[in-house]
Design an enzyme around this catalytic site. Structure first.
Site, mmCIF file in Angstrom:
data_model
loop_
_atom_site.group_PDB
_atom_site.id
_atom_site.type_symbol
_atom_site.label_atom_id
_atom_site.label_comp_id
_atom_site.label_asym_id
_atom_site.label_seq_id
_atom_site.Cartn_x
_atom_site.Cartn_y
_atom_site.Cartn_z
ATOM 1 N N GLU A 179 -28.154 -118.211 -65.334
ATOM 2 C CA GLU A 179 -27.550 -118.889 -64.177
ATOM 3 C C GLU A 179 -28.318 -118.671 -62.880
ATOM 4 O O GLU A 179 -27.732 -118.694 -61.784
ATOM 5 C CB GLU A 179 -26.072 -118.482 -64.018
ATOM 6 N N GLU A 255 -23.036 -121.307 -72.720
ATOM 7 C CA GLU A 255 -21.936 -120.422 -72.295
ATOM 8 C C GLU A 255 -20.779 -121.313 -71.878
ATOM 9 O O GLU A 255 -20.948 -122.239 -71.080
ATOM 10 C CB GLU A 255 -22.365 -119.508 -71.139
#
Ligand SMILES: *[C@@H]1O[C@H](CO)[C@@H](O)[C@H](O)[C@H]1NC(C)=O
Ligand SMILES: *[C@@H]1O[C@H](CO)[C@@H](O)[C@H](O)[C@H]1NC(C)=O
Ligand SMILES: *[C@@H]1O[C@H](CO)[C@@H](O)[C@H](O)[C@H]1NC(C)=O
Ligand SMILES: *[C@@H]1O[C@H](CO)[C@@H](O)[C@H](O)[C@H]1NC(C)=O
Ligand SMILES: *[C@@H]1O[C@H](CO)[C@@H](O)[C@H](O)[C@H]1NC(C)=O
Length: 664
Positions: A179, A255
């Site tokens: 991320e 995810e």
């Protein structure tokens, strides 16, 4: 209905097979859809399996069976783990395999153990690794891992090589930086370094963030595109973007989920497992997280496929997402293909169909209502779902399938008593078709596969709070683990340490080993801290022997009523009793050390053991050094309750021994 006699052969069929509803063809005639890559769980990002390793047998093996054992529970196809980077990554820190530049150790933490346990149960499990953070030396002091891309690539490749050399684990996929920004030069160099190290089989997932800008980068750069195998997006809300499809890459929800695992968690999971493919062409979905094995008062408590957060009691909870996983995982394997005949149901909900190309067919149907399937990213539109009769018409290779096995989950959000993953009698097909009467909030699997099983163990022991009397002299090692039970590092890494030249009682200790601020993922504290105990603890006595290793600048603390950790650890409040190697002491109500309650001289120095004792009761606290009173304070500005903790003033070496707490 004319010309099609509708014969109902049993009472149950009557129940299941209503009058024909909307007709959904299931066929391989239009050619195959995308290849299915599996359903997985994510351990890490961070420290989400921390307490699992401390369970006694047989409970620990039971939990692992519910997660990984084929034809038993979630029967996961994929295990993704964090490549520990010595930094806070949501619910704690995970230890790096290279704390320092000249250091390599492939026995730290618990991810190696977890991967081996998963592989023991399912030899075909697909293993993946992804870094969230890196030790400070990788960034050469900057909070950025790409200035020296060769160092970062070598660091990551070492982890993959270590997995094989020391644990015989084949890592199948590796990611970039969770991320966070990617760097094109780095990705190409990682590919080159993998290939050069004999790891051509390891695929690269990029960029574990949004669909863009990685999709555009891949379209514009053929060399980059050749380096990357999978576009992994996080929390995609079941949709993708045209540019991602254009790349021709596999698309994964690398995810997803992140939802409290009570009933609604299962609803969320059921919806996204189907609709990530139906809406977004994603062929793998990975749950953050695998198992909620961290103190519930840390961020995102119980956001795992199941809960195992009480090693002291042995209690664990097999939550609804375990059984929702089973609806897909037990009846389709990586390498199967989706059919093109998938989609939404007329009155809400969705269906997918998969085949092994060898005559087997698995259909998964979900009718999750909007309000009961709201994940962290809820569905975009309410879909006004109603009860409906749905007729599935099998064609192509499946036209003459005689019967299908039937598994059903039914949520009941009023009674909170769902019936999950129940095997119903098989359904016969009539002229290749069958009709299901679908209510709201149901999941069905229809399949030719007969090996499905709802595994079970006797109820685990009842839930209990953390023991009020607790001590650890760090002498009794838990063989495969580098960290003592129940300590949850929030900044820094606290490991077992062996000092063979110590003549006395401190041969085996606990040592904080991170000496440089890592390349962080969130805002780690400037101090190091590990927490332990019951977040509801108010009044207690905590003591610990401490040993500073930083002359002049060193400092260590014991603390009580520590209120928070995770990404908020910098703001942790509590009662912190510090001693310093320059001979001072201090008592503060914050980890940052800024709100001073009292301070003075302790005569403490580096390289000698002293015992700190902190007593907290109501609004008063007192501190003892080697058993002698050192300070009193009667107007605590501290949170009403919290964990106990140990830590250091900065990223410095320090040791701890004979930790003991007595809570009231
Ligand atoms: C489904 O079929 C059953 C049996 O024929 C019928 O009673 C029911 O009304 C139908 N349900 C819907 C929603 O059409
Ligand atoms: C389906 O799968 C089973 C077990 O994986 C296999 O034995 C069988 O040949 C396959 N095909 C059919 C048509 O059942
Ligand atoms: C459901 O109903 C609401 C209100 O009537 C409407 O705004 C919405 O678009 C509908 N959703 C779908 C998916 O049709
Ligand atoms: C190990 O023990 C010796 C003897 O007590 C002591 O001098 C030394 O500082 C210790 N080293 C560490 C790293 O703790
Ligand atoms: C703290 O208070 C207790 C009880 O009143 C007393 O016995 C003790 O000496 C005091 N300690 C210090 C350091 O003032």
């Amino acid at each position: 209905m004319a010309g099609r006699p509708w014969v109902l052969v049993s009472a149950l069929l009557l129940l299941l097979s209503g009058s024909r509803g909307h007709i959904y063809p299931l066929s391989d005639e239009p050619g195959p859809g995308r290849v299915f890559d599996g359903i997985g769980g994510l351990s890490g990002g961070g420290a989400t399996s921390r307490l699992l390793v401390n369970y006694a047998e047989p409970y620990r093996s039971q939990i692992l069976d519910y997660l990984f054992k084929p034809n038993f529970g979630a029967s996961l196809h994929i295990l993704k783990v964090e490549i520990g980077g010595d930094a806070q990554t949501t619910d704690g820190t995970e230890a790096s395999h290279m704390h320092y530049e000249n250091d390599q150790n492939y026995f730290r933490g618990y991810e190696w153990w977890l991967m081996k346990e998963a592989k023991k149960r399912n030899p075909d499990i697909i293993l993946m690794g992804l870094p969230w953070a890196f030790p400070g030396w990788v960034g050469n002091g900057k909070n950025w891992p790409y200035d020296f891309p060769d160092i970062t690539a070598a660091y990551v490749v070492n982890w993959i090589l270590g997995a094989k050399t020391y644990h015989d684990l084949d890592i199948r996929f590796v990611g970039i930086w969770n991320e966070r920004q990617y760097d094109v030069k780095y990705i190409k160099l990682l590919r080159y370094t993998l290939d050069k190290s004999g790891l051509k089989r390891v695929g690269i997932v990029a960029s574990d963030n949004l669909w863009e800008p990685i999709s555009l980068s891949l379209l514009r750069d053929a060399e980059l595109s050749a380096a990357v195998d999978v576009i992994g997006a996080h929390y995609p809300g079941t949709t993708t973007v045209p540019q991602a499809l254009k790349t021709g890459k596999k698309l994964w929800a690398s995810e997803d989920y992140s939802t409290f695992n009570q009933e609604e968690g299962g609803g969320c999971w059921a919806r996204i497992l189907n609709q990530n493919y139906v809406n977004g062409h994603m062929t793998s979905t990975i749950s953050w997280n695998l198992v909620a094995s961290y103190y519930e008062d840390l961020p995102f408590g119980r956001c795992g496929l199941m809960t195992a957060q009480e090693p002291w009691s042995g209690n664990y909870v097999v939550s609804s997402p375990i059984w929702i996983s089973a609806h897909t995982t037990q009846f389709a394997q990586p390498g199967w293909t989706y059919l093109q005949t998938v989609g939404h149901l007329e009155k809400g909900g969705s269906y997918v169909a998969l085949t092994d190309g060898n005559g087997n067919l698995t259909v998964v149907i979900e009718t999750m209502t909007h309000e009961h399937s709201a994940c962290i990213r809820p569905p975009l539109l309410p879909y006004n779902l109603t009860a409906q009769n749905a007729t599935f018409q099998l064609k192509g290779s499946f036209a003459s399938v005689p019967e299908l096995q039937v598994w059903r989950s039914r949520f009941n959000f009023k009674t909170k008593k769902p019936s999950l993953f129940q095997k119903l009698p098989p359904l016969k097909l009539v002229d290749g078709s069958l009709t299901l009467s679908l209510a709201e909030d149901e999941v069905y699997t229809l399949t030719t596969i007969t090996s499905g099983r709802r595994g079970s163990y006797p109820e685990p022991p009842p839930s209990a709070r953390f023991p009020k009397l607790y001590k650890d002299d760090f002498d009794l090692r838990n063989p495969p683990f580098s960290e003592p039970p129940n300590l949850a590092d929030q900044t820094g890494v606290f490991e077992y340490f062996l000092n063979l030249s110590d003549p006395g009682p401190h041969v085996r200790t606990l040592r904080q080993v991170v000496t440089q601020r890592p390349v962080t993922w969130v805002a780690d504290a400037d101090q190091t801290i590990t927490v332990i105990g019951d977040h509801q603890w108010k009044d207690l006595t905590v003591s610990c022997d401490v040993f500073m290793e930083a002359a002049q600048t060193g400092g260590v603390f014991v603390a009580a009523r520590v209120d928070q950790g995770g990404g908020l650890v910098r703001r942790a409040k509590g009662v912190f009793f510090w001693v310093f190697s320059n001979g001072d002491f201090k008592v503060t109500s914050d980890l940052a050390g800024q709100t001073v309650l009292t301070e003075g001289q302790s005569g403490t120095g580096a390289f000698s053991w002293v015992t700190l004792t902190l007593v907290v009761k109501g609004q008063t606290a007192s501190g003892f050094l080697d058993g002698k009173p050192l300070w009193n304070h009667t107007a605590l500005l501290a949170p009403p309750s919290g964990w106990t903790a140990l830590g250091t003033r900065s990223f410095e070496l320090a040791q701890f021994d004979n930790f003991a707490v007595a809570a009231e």
